[in-house]
Design a protein around this motif. Structure first.
Motif, PDB file in Angstrom:
ATOM      1  N   ALA A   9     -66.129 -67.178  92.336  1.00 37.28           N
ATOM      2  CA  ALA A   9     -66.886 -66.473  93.368  1.00 37.28           C
ATOM      3  C   ALA A   9     -66.513 -64.996  93.400  1.00 37.28           C
ATOM      4  O   ALA A   9     -67.373 -64.127  93.513  1.00 37.28           O
ATOM      5  CB  ALA A   9     -66.619 -67.115  94.725  1.00 37.28           C
ATOM      6  N   LEU A  10     -65.220 -64.705  93.262  1.00 35.74           N
ATOM      7  CA  LEU A  10     -64.781 -63.318  93.353  1.00 35.74           C
ATOM      8  C   LEU A  10     -65.308 -62.472  92.209  1.00 35.74           C
ATOM      9  O   LEU A  10     -65.590 -61.290  92.375  1.00 35.74           O
ATOM     10  CB  LEU A  10     -63.250 -63.262  93.391  1.00 35.74           C
ATOM     11  N   ILE A  12     -68.091 -62.556  90.992  1.00 35.72           N
ATOM     12  CA  ILE A  12     -69.458 -62.141  91.271  1.00 35.72           C
ATOM     13  C   ILE A  12     -69.497 -61.206  92.465  1.00 35.72           C
ATOM     14  O   ILE A  12     -70.237 -60.220  92.492  1.00 35.72           O
ATOM     15  CB  ILE A  12     -70.338 -63.385  91.527  1.00 35.72           C
ATOM     16  N   ILE A  13     -68.679 -61.488  93.466  1.00 33.70           N
ATOM     17  CA  ILE A  13     -68.704 -60.687  94.688  1.00 33.70           C
ATOM     18  C   ILE A  13     -68.127 -59.298  94.435  1.00 33.70           C
ATOM     19  O   ILE A  13     -68.618 -58.308  94.996  1.00 33.70           O
ATOM     20  CB  ILE A  13     -67.920 -61.401  95.806  1.00 33.70           C
ATOM     21  N   ALA A 127     -72.727 -63.390  87.162  1.00 32.93           N
ATOM     22  CA  ALA A 127     -73.359 -64.501  87.877  1.00 32.93           C
ATOM     23  C   ALA A 127     -74.015 -65.471  86.902  1.00 32.93           C
ATOM     24  O   ALA A 127     -73.937 -66.687  87.069  1.00 32.93           O
ATOM     25  CB  ALA A 127     -74.399 -63.954  88.862  1.00 32.93           C
TER      26      ALA A 127
END
Lengths: 493, 106, 227
Positions: A9-10, A12-13, A127
């Motif tokens: 997740a990180l 992409i964030i 992503a």
């Protein structure tokens, strides 16, 4: 859960937050944000690679729901490898761009928005490499496409706009076709998650049609011959750091989606003849791209056609995918090794070509004589990157060719080995044509430059890395095995 | 013929028309409209086929996909039109086949 | 310009139609898809409009990327603007009596309707995108009717309006990670509040994006002639 568990997740964030932040901050801050973000992403990518290599692949359930209700991210070997490639190339491009784009360009127009657009593109690449949901792939493809087109048109001249428009229409065609494919796929299977699809796919026409449309759309996005018409102008008309990112990363993203669909989702023989067709198109790409590269007079177009040719190698895995676990492992490792080393070498080649253009003041290869004496670092970069393109040892290009050849012979499909050999010869031809000019005796005037040295040494570093990349082959091979792709051959990863 | 088939097949027809427009028409705006039609056709196919869910209420997943798709199509269309407009103001051309340089050396 | 009928695209189009139609007809006439699970889960979290639940909760990650697409397109269109030094007159419509007064009447209504759409989105058709579309249309209408941008709406404010939705989404997405959950794993207790806050800010950004997509490209008197 520790930080490492959240890395998918990180990854992409982080670039996404960077993109949003750079939109509201000033130019000078933008560059700092971008460099910081690229360092963080490289760190995260390395950590993820280590985690996957030592602990195996894992899924990340966004929102806590898990497929099929929610969307999962999949961190396996190939994804981790591509993420690290994106991080290394991305950092190189970022550093090169800090010198390439002048500081005083205003914030609203054209160049000032480069950082935001670039970080959005980085987000979209990460992503796509991580996603496990076929509709999510669609959204990622759109992100990639829009950012790529915007970056191509950044220079604002007629050539760039024309190339960008062509690229955009090709992207639109691909995107709409892909979406229709997903519509048919979901309507016949009721699933959007790749893992669930693999488990529930039955041979019925709806799913096959849907998947065929999706793969066809991705083939257009990957510029596989004959769908390559948009690539040379787009990659050549873009600003230099953008060209590097496009050739090294963006085409690999849609290719990665094809890998997932063909090998992780579809069981062997689901669409009869698809693998062979892709192999044939790949061979045509190798030959046609190389022939066209030999005819180019302008340097960036030359590099772009080299990309068209090198993309062909990546598709040799598909006809070999149904011939047993050993063949698949070798072929998959081979194409992954190729993608990684080509990514490094092509970045070096484009950045070096861009610097050559800058120093000579024009883009005509024939007039860049004697660069070996006046611009030794850049000439060395082009030459060393060329070693990878030609597939000479000890480059990664050699290692990947070697594995693909042995996989072809192991599968009894020796004709691919012929194509691979021919590709190496043709690459040597188009490389030597340019190197002969650069190494010639009559030096031409070069402009003095106040540009920072990193514009010269950074590409060289990447070319050297690709030069010795064959030694990474065992590592790449082991990571290739940590993937649901191996289930295609009945091997549990 | 069930209701859903009307919408889905209608969507397929619209998709095909849009495909022709994107490929065959020379004017850039016509191409953009063609891409839009392809999108709209796909949305109709999705909604139509999503209506096959038993129990009265249609399947929410295709609806969510269409909502997302509409936004993405708007974004693409806006970009396509912006590029067309910029290209026109730079060259006075509205198609990609005519070479703006017309033989001049770059 | 008149286009000739082109054979290859026509064949491609007809072939596509044939293949797609055949596939569609061949599908079973009843298929639940994921609707059963979606409906059941939407009930457990208490959101009556299942589509909103799918968009913002189950597949909220898709929506996060979709907001990014919209913002990215706005940035891209902004990057294609011709700098003002190259004679670019601002869009000023002749606001006739009808358009001007209608706009004055409609604009406040549009804001109220946008707010209503966001609010009702949890239980009926509606939500951030629909509300944002109304807001964006309102902005465009005001511009077309000749209302110049007021002085307090500066470039920086516009940029903040464009970005706030995405930034809020990122913040809300990251919050659960600090509490031991995964990305976008809303805590049950705060779900309704968070979603409403998120939708409100998204509406603002979507409205600003849609208006900017139009207004950034619109101008009169561009060189190159044209109709």
């Amino acid at each position: 859960m520790t930080l490492v568990d959240h890395l998918p997740a990180l990854l992409i964030i982080a670039p996404l937050a960077g993109a949003a932040i750079t939109f509201v901050t000033e130019r000078s801050v933008d560059r700092i944000v971008a460099v910081l973000t690229s360092i963080i992403i490289t760190l995260f990518s390395g950590m993820l690679l280590y985690r996957v290599a030592s602990g195996g692949a894992f899924r990340y359930e966004i929102g806590g729901w898990g497929a099929p209700i929610g969307i999962d991210l999949v961190a396996d070997g190939p994804a981790a490898l591509f993420l690290l490639l994106t991080a290394v190339v991305g950092t190189a491009v970022t550093i090169y761009a800090t010198a390439y784009f002048p500081k005083d360009c205003g914030t609203s127009y054209g160049h000032g928005l480069f950082w935001t657009l670039w970080l959005f593109m980085w987000t979209s690449l990460n992503a796509l490499f991580l996603t496990g949901d076929v509709f999510n792939v669609y959204v990622c493809l759109e992100l990639i496409g829009i950012s790529a087109v915007a970056l191509v048109t950044l220079k604002g001249d007629a050539d760039a706009l024309r190339a960008g428009a062509r690229y955009l229409f090709a992207s639109m065609l691909a995107a709409m076709t892909y979406l229709l494919g997903v519509a048919l796929l979901y309507s016949s299977t009721g699933q959007l998650d790749m893992e669930m699809l693999r488990a529930t796919l039955t041979p019925d026409s709806g799913a096959a049609t849907g998947l065929a449309l999706m793969v066809a759309a991705l083939v257009l996005k990957t510029a596989l011959v004959p769908a390559h018409f948009w690539l040379p102008t787009a990659h050549a008309s873009a600003p230099t750091p953008v060209s590097a990112a496009l050739s090294a990363l963006v085409v690999k993203a849609s290719y990665f989606a094809i890998l997932r669909l063909m090998l992780s989702v579809m069981p062997p023989g689901f669409i009869p003849g698809a693998g062979t067709l892709l192999g044939i198109l790949g061979s045509m790409a190798i030959i046609w791209g190389s022939l066209q590269a030999m005819r180019q007079t302008r340097i960036k177009q030359w590099v772009a056609y080299s990309t068209v040719a090198q993309i062909g190698y990546l598709f040799i895995v598909f006809p070999l995918a149904d011939s047993g676990a050993d063949v698949l492992a070798a072929a998959l490792g081979g194409v992954l090794l190729h993608a990684l080393s080509h990514g490094l070498a092509k970045t070096a080649l484009f950045l070096g070509a861009g610097s050559l253009m800058d120093r000579f003041g024009h883009n005509e290869i024939a007039r860049m004589t004697g660069a070996a004496r006046t611009l030794p670092v850049l000439t060395a970069t082009v030459a060393l990157a060329g070693v990878t393109m030609m597939g000479l040892p000890p480059s990664g290009g050699f290692g990947s060719k070697w594995q693909l050849v042995s996989a072809s012979i192991g599968a009894g499909q020796w004709w691919w080995a012929l194509v691979l050999g021919l590709g190496g010869l043709l690459a040597a031809a188009y490389m030597f044509r340019v190197l002969a000019v650069l190494l010639s005796d009559t030096p031409t005037e070069v402009r003095p430059t106040h540009a920072p040295v990193r514009l010269e040494w950074l590409p060289l570093a990447l070319a050297v890395a690709a030069l010795f990349f064959v030694f990474a082959a065992p590592f790449v091979d082991s990571l290739a095995g940590i993937s649901t792709i191996m289930l295609h051959a009945g091997v549990t990863p | 013929m069930s209701t859903y088939l009307i919408y889905s097949l209608g969507g397929a027809v619209i998709f095909a028309i849009g495909l022709y427009a994107l490929l065959a028409r020379r004017h850039l705006v016509h191409k953009v409209i063609g891409a839009n039609l392809m999108g709209s056709g796909t949305f109709l196919v999705l909604i139509g086929l999503g209506n096959r869910a038993p129990g009265g209420t249609p399947d929410p997943v295709p609806q969510a996909m269409v909502l997302t798709g509409i936004v993405v199509t708007v974004a693409l269309t806006a970009l396509g039109l912006a590029i067309t407009k910029r290209y026109f103001s730079a060259t006075g051309l509205d198609d990609l086949d005519t070479d703006p340089r017309e033989g001049d050396h770059p | 310009m008149r286009d000739r009928l082109k054979i290859m695209p026509l064949l491609a189009s007809l072939a596509a139609l044939g293949i797609i139609a055949t596939t569609i007809i061949g599908l079973p006439s009843t298929a639940p898809g994921l609707s059963a699970q979606m409906n059941a889960n939407a009930e457990t979290i208490g959101i009556k409009n299942v589509v909103t639940a799918v968009l913002l909760d189950f597949r909220g990650y898709d929506t996060l990327l979709e907001i990014s697409v919209l913002m990215l397109a706005t940035v891209a269109v902004l990057s294609l603007r011709v700098p003002p030094s190259e004679s670019r007159r601002r869009l000023t419509g002749e606001s006739g009596l009808l358009l001007g007064s209608l706009t004055r009447l409609l604009a406040p209504f549009m804001i109220v309707i946008a707010g209503f759409l966001v609010w009702v989105g949890s239980s009926g058709p509606g939500g951030a995108f629909q509300a944002g579309a109304v807001l964006g249309a309102g902005g465009i209408l005001l511009a077309l009717a000749g209302y110049d941008r007021p002085a307090w709406v500066r470039q920086s404010l516009i940029r903040v309006a464009l970005t706030i939705g995405l930034l809020a989404f990122i913040a809300i997405a990251l919050l659960p990670i600090l509490n031991g959950g995964t990305l976008l794993e809303y805590p049950d207790s705060a779900r309704k509040t968070l979603l409403l806050l998120l939708e409100g800010l998204l509406t603002l950004s979507i409205g600003a994006s849609l208006a900017s997509l139009f207004l950034a490209s619109a101008s009169r008197g561009q060189d190159g002639g044209g109709r």
